[in-house]
Scaffold this motif. Structure first.
Motif, PDB file in Angstrom:
ATOM      1  N   VAL A   1       0.831  -1.210   0.000  1.00  0.00           N
ATOM      2  CA  VAL A   1       0.000   0.000   0.000  1.00  0.00           C
ATOM      3  C   VAL A   1       0.863   1.257   0.000  1.00  0.00           C
ATOM      4  N   THR A   2       0.565   2.161  -0.919  1.00  0.00           N
ATOM      5  CA  THR A   2       1.193   3.477  -0.956  1.00  0.00           C
ATOM      6  C   THR A   2       0.112   4.539  -0.794  1.00  0.00           C
ATOM      7  N   LEU A   3       0.353   5.453   0.146  1.00  0.00           N
ATOM      8  CA  LEU A   3      -0.571   6.539   0.434  1.00  0.00           C
ATOM      9  C   LEU A   3       0.121   7.855   0.141  1.00  0.00           C
ATOM     10  N   ALA A   4      -0.570   8.766  -0.508  1.00  0.00           N
ATOM     11  CA  ALA A   4       0.062  10.019  -0.900  1.00  0.00           C
ATOM     12  C   ALA A   4      -0.912  11.181  -0.820  1.00  0.00           C
ATOM     13  N   HIS A   5      -0.349  12.374  -0.640  1.00  0.00           N
ATOM     14  CA  HIS A   5      -1.094  13.624  -0.731  1.00  0.00           C
ATOM     15  C   HIS A   5      -0.589  14.332  -1.985  1.00  0.00           C
ATOM     16  N   GLY A   6      -1.306  14.158  -3.073  1.00  0.00           N
ATOM     17  CA  GLY A   6      -0.812  14.695  -4.338  1.00  0.00           C
ATOM     18  C   GLY A   6       0.506  14.025  -4.690  1.00  0.00           C
ATOM     19  N   PRO A   7       1.534  14.819  -4.988  1.00  0.00           N
ATOM     20  CA  PRO A   7       2.830  14.219  -5.345  1.00  0.00           C
ATOM     21  C   PRO A   7       3.636  13.738  -4.143  1.00  0.00           C
ATOM     22  N   GLN A   8       3.210  14.120  -2.925  1.00  0.00           N
ATOM     23  CA  GLN A   8       3.979  13.779  -1.737  1.00  0.00           C
ATOM     24  C   GLN A   8       3.521  12.438  -1.161  1.00  0.00           C
ATOM     25  N   VAL A   9       4.431  11.479  -1.137  1.00  0.00           N
ATOM     26  CA  VAL A   9       4.126  10.147  -0.607  1.00  0.00           C
ATOM     27  C   VAL A   9       4.252  10.175   0.915  1.00  0.00           C
ATOM     28  N   ALA A  10       3.210   9.713   1.598  1.00  0.00           N
ATOM     29  CA  ALA A  10       3.212   9.657   3.061  1.00  0.00           C
ATOM     30  C   ALA A  10       3.659   8.299   3.573  1.00  0.00           C
ATOM     31  N   VAL A  11       3.188   7.237   2.921  1.00  0.00           N
ATOM     32  CA  VAL A  11       3.570   5.857   3.282  1.00  0.00           C
ATOM     33  C   VAL A  11       3.800   5.106   1.981  1.00  0.00           C
ATOM     34  N   ARG A  12       4.951   4.468   1.877  1.00  0.00           N
ATOM     35  CA  ARG A  12       5.299   3.812   0.623  1.00  0.00           C
ATOM     36  C   ARG A  12       5.372   2.286   0.779  1.00  0.00           C
ATOM     37  N   ASP A  13       4.690   1.585  -0.128  1.00  0.00           N
ATOM     38  CA  ASP A  13       4.808   0.133  -0.272  1.00  0.00           C
ATOM     39  C   ASP A  13       4.711  -0.597   1.068  1.00  0.00           C
ATOM     40  N   ALA A  14       3.648  -0.300   1.814  1.00  0.00           N
ATOM     41  CA  ALA A  14       3.475  -0.861   3.156  1.00  0.00           C
ATOM     42  C   ALA A  14       2.742  -2.190   3.111  1.00  0.00           C
ATOM     43  N   THR A  15       3.316  -3.174   3.757  1.00  0.00           N
ATOM     44  CA  THR A  15       2.683  -4.479   3.921  1.00  0.00           C
ATOM     45  C   THR A  15       2.672  -4.802   5.409  1.00  0.00           C
ATOM     46  N   PHE A  16       1.483  -5.019   5.966  1.00  0.00           N
ATOM     47  CA  PHE A  16       1.371  -5.275   7.399  1.00  0.00           C
ATOM     48  C   PHE A  16      -0.005  -5.851   7.705  1.00  0.00           C
ATOM     49  N   THR A  17      -0.198  -6.296   8.924  1.00  0.00           N
ATOM     50  CA  THR A  17      -1.506  -6.742   9.412  1.00  0.00           C
ATOM     51  C   THR A  17      -1.770  -6.109  10.772  1.00  0.00           C
ATOM     52  N   VAL A  18      -3.036  -5.900  11.058  1.00  0.00           N
ATOM     53  CA  VAL A  18      -3.486  -5.462  12.372  1.00  0.00           C
ATOM     54  C   VAL A  18      -4.342  -6.583  12.942  1.00  0.00           C
ATOM     55  N   PRO A  19      -3.915  -7.224  14.035  1.00  0.00           N
ATOM     56  CA  PRO A  19      -4.676  -8.349  14.574  1.00  0.00           C
ATOM     57  C   PRO A  19      -6.026  -7.927  15.125  1.00  0.00           C
ATOM     58  N   ALA A  20      -7.021  -8.769  14.928  1.00  0.00           N
ATOM     59  CA  ALA A  20      -8.366  -8.493  15.426  1.00  0.00           C
ATOM     60  C   ALA A  20      -8.440  -8.735  16.928  1.00  0.00           C
ATOM     61  N   GLY A  21      -9.283  -7.956  17.604  1.00  0.00           N
ATOM     62  CA  GLY A  21      -9.508  -8.145  19.024  1.00  0.00           C
ATOM     63  C   GLY A  21      -8.323  -7.800  19.891  1.00  0.00           C
TER      64      GLY A  21
END
Length: 268
Positions: A24-44
Motif C-alpha cells: 500500500v502506498t498513500l500520498a497527498h498529491g505528489p507527496q508520498v506519506a507511506v510507501r509500499d506498506a505491507t502489514f496486518t493489524v490483529p483483530a480483538g
C-alpha cells in the motif's frame, strides 16, 4: 460428528486480521506519506502506531477509516475493501470546537449512534442506553448539558471518545488520543481502551509515547514506510528505533531508550 475442516475454517475466521495491507502506498498529491506498506493489524487486540512526525501515522489511520484512498496496493479492513460506516469508529487528532457551536456534550455522544440509524433515524432505547453508558465510562455524564466548545481539552477528548464508544463499532481508531491531556483524562481513556479490547474490539491508536506503545499488544513502526511490526519486544529495539527516528533516539544507561520529542507538534 463434526467435520474437522469445518473447525479449521471457523478458527481461521476467528483469527483473521482486522486490517491487511499489501504493497500500500498513500500520498497527498505528489507527496508520498507511506510507501509500499505491507502489514496486518490483529483483530480483538490493541495496535499502536508509532513513528516520528511526518511518518504517515495520521494518513494511515485516515486510509483505514476509508477517508483516504490508497494510490497503490491492496488495503482490506475487516476482510473487505469497503466497510460500512457503522463498523469503524474514528476519533481524529486535534478537533477544535467552535466556542459558539450550539451542541451539547450529550448530543455529541449521541451522534455516535447515527452511524447505525442514519442522520434522520429514530433512536431506540438501546441507543440511548449506549449513550448513557459511554458517557458514564468516560466520566462525562456531569457535562451532558455543557456545550462542546466550552469544555477543556481533556473533557472534550473524553466526550469524543465516548461518542466512538457509543457507536459500538468492532474497530476503534484513535489519532493521538492522549496528547496534551491532563492525567485523569489520560487514565480514563486508557482504561476504556483496555475495556474495549477486553470486549473483543480492535483498537488502533497512534502515539508518540514509547511507554504507551509498550503496553499495546501489537506495534507498527512507521517512517514513511513500515520499519517494523510485531510485539513491543520485537519492535522496540534500538536498531528499529534508530532506523525510524535517527538521532532522536537517546540511550539512557545500559538498556533504557528515550526519544527527544521536543519537536512534536507537527502533523503527520
Amino acid at each position: 460428528m463434526t467435520d474437522p475442516t469445518e473447525n479449521d475454517s471457523r478458527s481461521q475466521v476467528a483469527v483473521a486480521p482486522a486490517v491487511e495491507a499489501v504493497g500500500v502506498t498513500l500520498a497527498h498529491g505528489p507527496q508520498v506519506a507511506v510507501r509500499d506498506a505491507t502489514f496486518t493489524v490483529p483483530a480483538g487486540a490493541s495496535t499502536a502506531l508509532i513513528g516520528p512526525n511526518g511518518s504517515g501515522k495520521s494518513t494511515l489511520l485516515h486510509a483505514i477509516a476509508g477517508l483516504h484512498p490508497a494510490r497503490d496496493g491492496d488495503l482490506r479492513v475487516l476482510g473487505r475493501t469497503e466497510v460500512g460506516r457503522d463498523e469503524i469508529a474514528y476519533v481524529p487528532q486535534h478537533l477544535h470546537a467552535n466556542q459558539h457551536l450550539p451542541i451539547s456534550a450529550r448530543e455529541v455522544v449521541t451522534m455516535g449512534c447515527y452511524a447505525r440509524r442514519g442522520l434522520w433515524g429514530r433512536l431506540t432505547p438501546t441507543d440511548r442506553e449506549a449513550v448513557a453508558e459511554a458517557m458514564a465510562r468516560l466520566d462525562v455524564t456531569h457535562l451532558a448539558r455543557r456545550q462542546l466548545g466550552s469544555l477543556s481539552g481533556g473533557e472534550r477528548q473524553r466526550v469524543l471518545v465516548a461518542q466512538a464508544v457509543a457507536q459500538g463499532a468492532p474497530l476503534l481508531l484513535l489519532d493521538e488520543p492522549l496528547t496534551g491531556l491532563d492525567l485523569p483524562s489520560q487514565e480514563r481513556i486508557v482504561e476504556v481502551i483496555d475495556e474495549e479490547r477486553s470486549a473483543g474490539h480492535t483498537v488502533v491508536a497512534s502515539t508518540h509515547s514509547l511507554a504507551d506503545a509498550a503496553s499495546a499488544d501489537h506495534l507498527l513502526l512507521l517512517a514513511g514506510r513500515v520499519v517494523a511490526e510485531g510485539t513491543p519486544q520485537e519492535v522496540l529495539t534500538e536498531a528499529n528505533l534508530a532506523a525510524a527516528y535517527g538521532e532522536m533516539v537517546i540511550r539512557v544507561g545500559e538498556e533504557g531508550l528515550l526519544l527527544d520529542d521536543s519537536t512534536h507538534h507537527h502533523p503527520n
